[in-house]
Design a protein around this motif. Sequence first.
Motif, short mmCIF file in Angstrom:
data_model
loop_
_atom_site.label_atom_id
_atom_site.label_comp_id
_atom_site.label_asym_id
_atom_site.label_seq_id
_atom_site.Cartn_x
_atom_site.Cartn_y
_atom_site.Cartn_z
N GLN A 1 13.01 -9.17 29.97
CA GLN A 1 11.88 -9.02 30.90
C GLN A 1 10.71 -9.88 30.46
O GLN A 1 10.06 -10.50 31.30
CB GLN A 1 11.44 -7.55 30.97
CG GLN A 1 12.35 -6.69 31.82
CD GLN A 1 11.74 -5.31 32.00
OE1 GLN A 1 11.33 -4.66 31.04
NE2 GLN A 1 11.69 -4.86 33.23
N GLN A 2 10.46 -9.93 29.14
CA GLN A 2 9.33 -10.74 28.67
C GLN A 2 9.57 -12.22 28.94
O GLN A 2 8.66 -12.94 29.33
CB GLN A 2 9.09 -10.56 27.16
CG GLN A 2 8.63 -9.20 26.76
CD GLN A 2 9.79 -8.35 26.27
OE1 GLN A 2 10.90 -8.82 26.08
NE2 GLN A 2 9.53 -7.07 26.08
N ALA A 3 10.80 -12.67 28.72
CA ALA A 3 11.11 -14.09 28.96
C ALA A 3 10.96 -14.43 30.44
O ALA A 3 10.45 -15.49 30.80
CB ALA A 3 12.52 -14.42 28.47
N ARG A 4 11.38 -13.51 31.31
CA ARG A 4 11.22 -13.73 32.75
C ARG A 4 9.74 -13.79 33.11
O ARG A 4 9.31 -14.65 33.88
CB ARG A 4 11.89 -12.61 33.54
CG ARG A 4 13.39 -12.67 33.52
CD ARG A 4 13.97 -11.49 34.26
NE ARG A 4 15.43 -11.55 34.31
CZ ARG A 4 16.18 -10.70 34.99
NH1 ARG A 4 15.62 -9.71 35.67
NH2 ARG A 4 17.49 -10.84 35.01
N GLU A 5 8.95 -12.87 32.55
CA GLU A 5 7.52 -12.86 32.83
C GLU A 5 6.88 -14.16 32.35
O GLU A 5 6.08 -14.76 33.07
CB GLU A 5 6.83 -11.66 32.17
CG GLU A 5 5.34 -11.61 32.50
CD GLU A 5 4.62 -10.48 31.82
OE1 GLU A 5 4.41 -9.44 32.47
OE2 GLU A 5 4.23 -10.64 30.63
N CYS A 6 7.25 -14.61 31.15
CA CYS A 6 6.71 -15.88 30.62
C CYS A 6 7.01 -17.02 31.59
O CYS A 6 6.12 -17.83 31.89
CB CYS A 6 7.33 -16.21 29.27
SG CYS A 6 6.81 -15.21 27.87
N LEU A 7 8.23 -17.08 32.07
CA LEU A 7 8.63 -18.15 32.99
C LEU A 7 7.82 -18.10 34.28
O LEU A 7 7.25 -19.11 34.72
CB LEU A 7 10.13 -18.05 33.30
CG LEU A 7 10.66 -18.97 34.40
CD1 LEU A 7 10.45 -20.44 34.05
CD2 LEU A 7 12.13 -18.69 34.67
N VAL A 8 7.74 -16.92 34.89
CA VAL A 8 6.99 -16.78 36.15
C VAL A 8 5.51 -17.10 35.92
O VAL A 8 4.90 -17.85 36.69
CB VAL A 8 7.19 -15.38 36.76
CG1 VAL A 8 6.28 -15.17 37.97
CG2 VAL A 8 8.66 -15.17 37.17
N PHE A 9 4.92 -16.56 34.84
CA PHE A 9 3.51 -16.81 34.56
C PHE A 9 3.25 -18.30 34.30
O PHE A 9 2.23 -18.83 34.72
CB PHE A 9 3.03 -15.99 33.36
CG PHE A 9 2.71 -14.55 33.67
CD1 PHE A 9 3.28 -13.89 34.75
CD2 PHE A 9 1.84 -13.85 32.87
CE1 PHE A 9 2.97 -12.56 35.02
CE2 PHE A 9 1.52 -12.52 33.13
CZ PHE A 9 2.08 -11.87 34.20
N HIS A 10 4.18 -18.97 33.61
CA HIS A 10 4.04 -20.40 33.35
C HIS A 10 3.97 -21.17 34.68
O HIS A 10 3.09 -22.02 34.88
CB HIS A 10 5.22 -20.89 32.50
CG HIS A 10 5.25 -22.37 32.27
ND1 HIS A 10 4.73 -22.95 31.13
CD2 HIS A 10 5.74 -23.39 33.02
CE1 HIS A 10 4.90 -24.27 31.21
NE2 HIS A 10 5.51 -24.56 32.34
#
Length: 147
Positions: free
Chosen positions: A68-77
């Motif tokens: 979930q954190q990696a997905r959030e990082c990607l979307v936020f980026h």
Amino acid sequence: MPTEVEPYIQSFRKEAKKRNSQVSTDNLIVTFGSAVSEDICGECLLDNGKTPRITLNSDAFCWQQASQQARECLVFHELGHCLLKRAHKTDKYPNGAYVSLMNPNDVAIYAACLYPIGGDECNKRPRRDYYIDELFDANTPTPVWGK
């Protein structure tokens, strides 16, 4: 917008509000597909006068098996590119950690490791607040762990 992406968009709105940032996610297109470059997980297309468009790669590495954190990082980026008009930033702190979530090489910058071996170095979740602060304000001071 894919339903799996919506929670991350809502989280971005919440983080923006916490930092008094007036960012609208209303006029935004997010889809799963293939980014122009094969080896990237996401892409923001910003054409003058057109709706910002984010394409996320839904393959196993980029999305399906990502935390979930990696997905959030990607979307936020990608939202950083499309909504905050941030460019890539490759600077690093002396300890080797990237200064910004806007670096193009490691979007899982505040995620826990998939295969934790060793101590706490693998779990970067405590760094989340700093990276989101820096996303909305590039002049955020160096955190203790970056020195």
